[in-house]
Design an enzyme around this catalytic site. Structure first.
Site, short mmCIF file in Angstrom:
data_model
loop_
_atom_site.label_atom_id
_atom_site.label_comp_id
_atom_site.label_asym_id
_atom_site.label_seq_id
_atom_site.Cartn_x
_atom_site.Cartn_y
_atom_site.Cartn_z
N LYS A 112 68.93 37.37 137.61
CA LYS A 112 68.43 38.44 138.49
C LYS A 112 69.42 38.74 139.61
CE LYS A 112 63.78 38.79 136.96
NZ LYS A 112 62.39 38.37 137.03
N ARG B 208 61.37 31.28 132.49
CA ARG B 208 61.64 32.44 131.61
C ARG B 208 63.11 32.81 131.74
NH1 ARG B 208 61.77 38.01 131.82
NH2 ARG B 208 60.80 39.09 130.07
N1 HH2 Z 1 60.91 39.43 134.73
C1 HH2 Z 1 61.20 40.50 133.97
C2 HH2 Z 1 60.32 40.95 132.98
N2 HH2 Z 1 59.15 40.29 132.76
N3 HH2 Z 1 57.68 38.54 133.28
C3 HH2 Z 1 57.36 37.47 134.01
N4 HH2 Z 1 56.21 36.79 133.79
N5 HH2 Z 1 58.19 37.00 135.02
C4 HH2 Z 1 59.37 37.61 135.31
O1 HH2 Z 1 60.07 37.19 136.25
C5 HH2 Z 1 59.73 38.77 134.53
C6 HH2 Z 1 58.84 39.21 133.51
C7 HH2 Z 1 62.51 41.20 134.16
O2 HH2 Z 1 63.49 40.58 133.38
P1 HH2 Z 1 63.94 41.14 131.95
O3 HH2 Z 1 62.82 41.10 130.98
O4 HH2 Z 1 65.18 40.42 131.54
O5 HH2 Z 1 64.40 42.64 132.27
P2 HH2 Z 1 63.77 44.07 132.00
O6 HH2 Z 1 62.45 44.15 132.72
O7 HH2 Z 1 64.81 45.02 132.57
O8 HH2 Z 1 63.57 44.25 130.53
#
Ligand code: HH2
Length: 271
Positions: A216, A252
């Site tokens: 992040k 995660r």
């Molecule tokens: N972070 C993201 C998405 N979903 N869910 C939970 N429970 N906790 C988190 O910190 C979280 C999440 C964002 O990360 P990522 O899926 O890599 O990115 P994007 O939302 O751009 O697909």
């Protein structure tokens, strides 16, 4: 239902599979269903307890995705994976969760904590799946425009407590619920680190915590790049390990093998 803390003992790693063109750290990498399925299999081989398949980016500034588009992205991947692989679905939409749990997804990861579509609670209750309720201030398009709190930890805690009560009141067994402070979702760099520093105040809610610091932007900003949109693996691992030491249960992450190895060492130290 096996209590979620038995199904996912501390620490467990959740691998991230974004079936999106625009996710902040891995957009496009797994947009093809066959690539996504291959990544998911590799993550489980590397030690992930579960893989989180999502079809909508929630990065700062992201626009929502339609129901049809989200189904088109995630269903082919889930059809390939479920049955054989432990899968969660990263969605806020009741219909996506309904189809995903029918295909065998055992956890629904809702970054809106049942606020976007309260009907999602019934889908989770009926399917017997687990759910993750995450804190977010505002919504992805605007959440990083000057987020402010009197006390970020007590406000996140009060929010999660209220959402937990809503979920239980909607028929989801408390045993099946985990909570997440939502790193980067309407938070400054300092808010994110304070949430980990004082994670014990959130574990006091009595539910397993999910923490997602992986790659992040706060990690890149911490290291001196004020315009960072991502952070490096090394800092991601340190954040995950310190979160684990302060009580996090599920981490995660994008880089499964490295986190599994680091957490094995941290767990050995913890004894
Ligand atoms: N972070 C993201 C998405 N979903 N869910 C939970 N429970 N906790 C988190 O910190 C979280 C999440 C964002 O990360 P990522 O899926 O890599 O990115 P994007 O939302 O751009 O697909």
């Amino acid at each position: 239902m096996t209590p979620i803390e038995e199904r996912f003992p501390r620490p467990s790693v959740m691998g991230i599979v974004n079936v999106t063109p625009d996710s902040f750290a891995d957009g496009g990498v797994n947009f093809e269903p066959s690539d996504a399925a291959a990544s998911a299999r590799r993550m489980v081989y590397e030690g992930a307890a579960i893989v989180d398949v999502g079809g909508e980016s929630t990065r700062p500034g992201a626009d929502p995705v339609s129901l049809d588009e989200e189904l088109r992205r995630v269903l082919p991947v889930l059809e390939e994976l479920t049955g054989g692989l432990p899968v969660s679905v990263d969605t806020s939409k009741a219909e996506v969760a309904r189809r995903a749990t029918q295909l065998g997804a055992e956890l629904v990861n809702d970054v809106t904590a049942l606020r976007a579509e309260p009907d999602l609670a019934g889908v989770v209750a009926d399917s017997g799946s687990y759910i993750c309720l995450m804190h977010m201030l505002g919504e992805p398009r605007t959440m990083q425009r000057n987020p402010s709190y009197d006390d970020v930890v007590s406000e996140v805690k009060a929010f999660l407590e209220e959402r937990l009560a809503f979920a239980v009141g909607s028929g989801i067994p408390e045993d099946g619920i985990c909570l997440d402070p939502g790193i980067g979702f309407g938070k400054t760099v300092e808010h994110n680190f304070e949430l980990i520093r004082r994670l014990d105040e959130l574990t006091a809610l009595g539910r397993p915590l999910v923490v997602g610091f992986s790659r992040k932007s706060s990690l890149g900003k911490l290291l001196g790049d004020a315009d960072a949109t991502t952070g490096p693996l090394s800092a991601s691992i340190a954040a995950a390990v310190t979160a684990y030491e302060r009580g996090a249960t599920i981490l995660r992450v994008h880089d499964v093998r490295e986190h599994v190895e680091a957490l094995a060492a941290a767990q050995a130290v913890a004894g």
